[in-house]
Motif scaffolding. Structure first.
Motif, PDB file in Angstrom:
ATOM      1  N   VAL B 286       0.835  -1.198   0.000  1.00 21.66           N
ATOM      2  CA  VAL B 286       0.000   0.000   0.000  1.00 21.66           C
ATOM      3  C   VAL B 286       0.876   1.257   0.000  1.00 21.66           C
ATOM      4  O   VAL B 286       0.682   2.181  -0.786  1.00 21.66           O
ATOM      5  N   ILE B 287       1.884   1.228   0.888  1.00 18.91           N
ATOM      6  CA  ILE B 287       2.795   2.378   0.940  1.00 18.91           C
ATOM      7  C   ILE B 287       3.541   2.530  -0.374  1.00 18.91           C
ATOM      8  O   ILE B 287       3.814   3.635  -0.843  1.00 18.91           O
ATOM      9  N   ALA B 288       3.838   1.361  -0.996  1.00 23.79           N
ATOM     10  CA  ALA B 288       4.637   1.401  -2.216  1.00 23.79           C
ATOM     11  C   ALA B 288       3.896   2.049  -3.376  1.00 23.79           C
ATOM     12  O   ALA B 288       4.516   2.368  -4.392  1.00 23.79           O
ATOM     13  N   SER B 289       2.591   2.257  -3.225  1.00 27.36           N
ATOM     14  CA  SER B 289       1.907   2.940  -4.343  1.00 27.36           C
ATOM     15  C   SER B 289       2.402   4.380  -4.487  1.00 27.36           C
ATOM     16  O   SER B 289       2.236   4.995  -5.530  1.00 27.36           O
ATOM     17  N   LEU B 290       3.054   4.895  -3.427  1.00 25.77           N
ATOM     18  CA  LEU B 290       3.698   6.208  -3.536  1.00 25.77           C
ATOM     19  C   LEU B 290       4.741   6.213  -4.638  1.00 25.77           C
ATOM     20  O   LEU B 290       5.015   7.242  -5.239  1.00 25.77           O
TER      21      LEU B 290
END
Ligand SMILES: Nc1ncnc2c1ncn2[C@@H]1O[C@H](COP(=O)(O)OP(=O)(O)OP(=O)(O)O)[C@@H](O)[C@H]1O
Ligand SMILES: [Mg+2]
Lengths: 353, 343
Positions: B286-290
């Motif tokens: 989820v964070i990696a969608s940044l």
């Protein structure tokens, strides 16, 4: 009864600690177990052990907890490395073996049975029993067939596909024994193999072992802290205390001639009539003429209990002792009765009077 | 007159300090603030900690704190090119792997994907109820048109978790066999586990271009690999000493012992590690969608950026559903292993 020497242990020392070499010098200078621990911080595991274990015999090593029994038996297959000394199997010093030879020794010459069974929980009973052959590269069919055969011998037919946790403790140890037998090795090492079992099962297992031994004639090294068990199984008994050997001999002989107060204490509570055998208390036949007043014949290997039952308690009787049909000695009931009283006990009661 | 002048005066370093006084360092924030209320008598309460900045005021030769952050940055930039030269080709397969897996998960039509997933779930758990539960959850996600995003997230987790196991289990085994290896590895694992996930991304962004999948792939793997390593190590170290001794007494080679005894007996712990690894991959994806990772995280991000409350909440719900599915399925598989070897 004495076959060739299968395992010979010579001047074996084991010291646990950071600098065993140095501590060994102190031990050779006569420092004892307690002092070594207090003054030098090392644990004296074994001290000047010399034992001959004969082929086809059960050698029982007995001692209290912490006397070094497990340490000693683990030197035979080098699960523990000694500080100094020799362990010879069939005349070869196993301490000089390289990794390859040692593995061959463990796979083909020795198999071990453990106090806590040490079965593999994720494998079936048959797979467990076959482990010793599987390790040597046998195919699954071969080792399962062999495992099945030995599971039958120890009375576990039909349980081949169970898992260890589905069996009782006694049955699990039968698997442990089957596993050792499957390897077909001439030497079996048993470290308190029956100590975790309750008394009745334990007697069963002892009988099983003796019965197997009648057929298989393996060289068995059996460890126990239970004197009754030791006397029942032993062809030769070695008594350990604080890492040294107090006495080693035929059990009958130790019982009649304990060489140390420690052992006298040990043996004074034993039911001697059940353990002592006719051969240990009879007198050899002088000449060829048996006494005319004998009340009958008893066998060389009968226990004294058997004879007492036969005599109906009459101490005036005497019997002719036979071995394999031949007359070999005379048993006077008076001698028998005298042998029933341990030396310490008789001295103690004499002092009281 | 600064607070710590006396130190340098006392040590006779004044002349050394003032040697290049003309060329005073750049003003720090504290200097600027101090300018406003200069002349005020300093009280005991205001004594500053002898930090780099405070010492700098007394002696121009002492560097300011910002020189340190700058130094770190410059150091990193200096080795960046070398690092990229080495890492780029090594990690390239990761990009391909992620791209192809994403492609497969996206192009396989749902009516093929569903049965495949059902079979996988059944093989792992041997439980029809579990299959039913997973099917209902996935059908719900598809029903609210979150199917393709869910599949993207699943694809990324699939690749990263597999790689974590592929690398993590051997590392854990190596750790369990050597205490030195364990001592060296544990601080690294501690660091990986406690660094805020965003911090991984910063140096990675400098190293690789943001559009490359391996950027988030590496971030996820670094973050999620820790539990499987730790629990493999722990599991193997916890294997019953008596059983190991038995294995030795039968003359097992190290290899036979590892494959036949240690790994099977450590399996419950290893599986627990894999479960945690999967859950952590999900958190990180989820964070990696940044940094351009596709999937449900993109929707969450959209919700935050554009303040689209509904989009954010519903995609959040989707992530929760995925988490439940992954957790239950791996736990059920773990229970099956446990049941097979309870003692
Ligand atoms: N690895 C070790 N390090 C230090 N001391 C040890 C080690 N192993 C055994 N010892 C010591 O050696 C002595 C003998 O231990 P051992 O396990 O051989 O006793 P044992 O006769 O088998 O006792 P038990 O009947 O309780 O099994 C004990 O004093 C023990 O503390
Ligand atoms: Mg012991």
């Amino acid at each position: 009864m004495t076959g060739t020497v299968k395992i010979a242990i010579r001047e074996l020392y084991k010291i646990f600690g950071l600098d065993p070499e140095n501590a060994l010098k102190h031990v050779l200078d006569g420092v004892g177990k307690v002092d070594l621990l207090e003054q030098h911080g090392h644990v004296l595991g074994l001290q000047d052990i010399n034992i001959d274990m004969h082929e086809g015999e059960i050698t029982v090593i007995m001692g209290l907890s912490g006397s070094g029994k497990s340490t000693l038996i683990r030197h035979l297959n080098r699960l523990i490395e000694p500080t100094s000394g020799q362990v010879k199997v069939d005349g070869n010093n196993v301490l000089t073996y390289d990794e390859h030879q040692l593995r061959k020794l463990r796979r083909e010459s020795m198999s071990m049975v453990f106090q806590k069974f040490a079965l593999l929980p994720h494998r079936t009973v048959a797979e467990n029993a076959g482990t010793t052959l599987q390790v040597r590269g046998f195919s699954q069919n071969e080792y399962l067939a062999e495992a099945k055969k030995w599971l039958g011998v120890v009375g576990l037919s039909g349980f081949e596909n169970h898992y260890p946790h589905q069996l009782s403790g006694g049955m699990q140890q039968r698997v442990g024994i089957a596993r050792a037998l499957t390897s077909n090795s001439p030497i079996m090492l048993m470290d308190e193999a029956f100590s975790a079992l309750d008394p009745l099962i334990r007697t069963d297992m002892q009988d099983l072992l003796l019965q197997l031994q009648d057929d298989l004639h393996k060289t068995i090294v059996f460890i126990t802290h239970d004197l009754d068990e030791a006397l029942k199984l032993a062809d030769r008994l070695v008594i350990l205390k604080d890492g040294y050997i107090v006495q080693q001999d035929e059990p009958q002989h130790i019982l009649l001639n304990p060489c140390d107060p420690y052992i006298e204490d040990f043996v004074s509570d034993i039911n001697r009539a059940r353990v002592l055998k006719v051969r240990s208390v009879m007198s050899a036949l002088v000449g060829d003429t048996p006494p005319a007043d004998a009340h009958g014949e008893v066998d060389y290997n009968d226990t004294l209990e058997d004879v007492i039952t036969r005599s109906g308690g009459d101490t005036s009787h005497s019997y002719i002792v036979t071995r394999d049909g031949a007359q070999v000695g005379v048993l006077e009931m008076t001698n028998l009765v005298r042998a029933l009283v341990p030396r310490v006990a008789s001295e103690a009661s004499a002092r009281k009077l | 007159m600064a607070t710590y002048d006396f130190i340098f005066d006392g040590l006779g370093l004044r002349s050394w300090c003032d040697a290049d006084k003309t060329e005073k360092g750049p003003l720090s924030m504290a200097d600027l603030l101090a300018k406003g209320d200069s002349g005020k008598e300093s009280s005991l309460l205001d004594i500053p900690f002898p930090s780099l900045d405070a010492l700098n005021e007394s002696c121009g030769r002492v560097v300011q704190s910002r020189a340190m952050t700058k130094g770190v940055e410059e150091g990193f930039l200096a080795i960046k090119d070398v690092l990229r030269f080495v890492l780029d080709p090594i990690t390239q397969p990761l990009s391909w792997l992620l791209e192809y897996t994403l492609l497969i998960f996206e192009t396989v039509p749902w009516w093929i994907m569903f049965p495949i997933l059902m079979i996988v779930v059944y093989l792992a758990t041997k439980s029809i109820r579990m299959v039913g539960f997973v099917t209902i959850c996935l059908a719900f996600l598809a029903f609210i048109d979150h199917y393709s995003h869910s599949m993207q997230t699943l694809a990324i987790i699939f690749v990263c978790a597999c790689l974590c196991v592929l690398f993590g289990v051997p590392i854990g085994i190596a750790m369990s066999r050597s205490d030195r290896m364990q001592r060296m590895t544990i601080p690294i694992l501690d660091m990986l586990q406690t660094l805020p996930p965003f911090v991984y991304l910063i140096p990675l962004i400098f190293l690789f271009s943001v559009t490359e999948p391996k950027l988030y792939g590496i971030a996820i793997i670094l973050y999620a690999i820790v539990p499987v390593i730790r629990l493999t190590d722990l599991g193997i170290r916890l294997v019953d000493k008596d059983v190991i001794e038995a294995a030795d007494s039968f003359g097992m080679t190290e290899r036979q012992k590892l494959i036949g005894v240690q790994i099977p007996l450590a399996l419950p712990n290893i599986m627990a590690g894999i479960n945690q690894t999967i859950m952590m991959s999900l958190a990180m994806v989820v964070i990696a969608s940044l940094v351009s990772a596709p999937g449900l995280g993109v929707l969450v991000l959209r919700g935050i950026r554009n303040l689209e409350l509904g989009v954010g909440l519903i995609s959040g719900l989707g992530i929760v559903l995925l988490a439940i599915i992954l957790d239950r399925v791996t736990k059920a598989a773990l229970d099956r292993v446990n049941a097979a070897q309870k003692r």
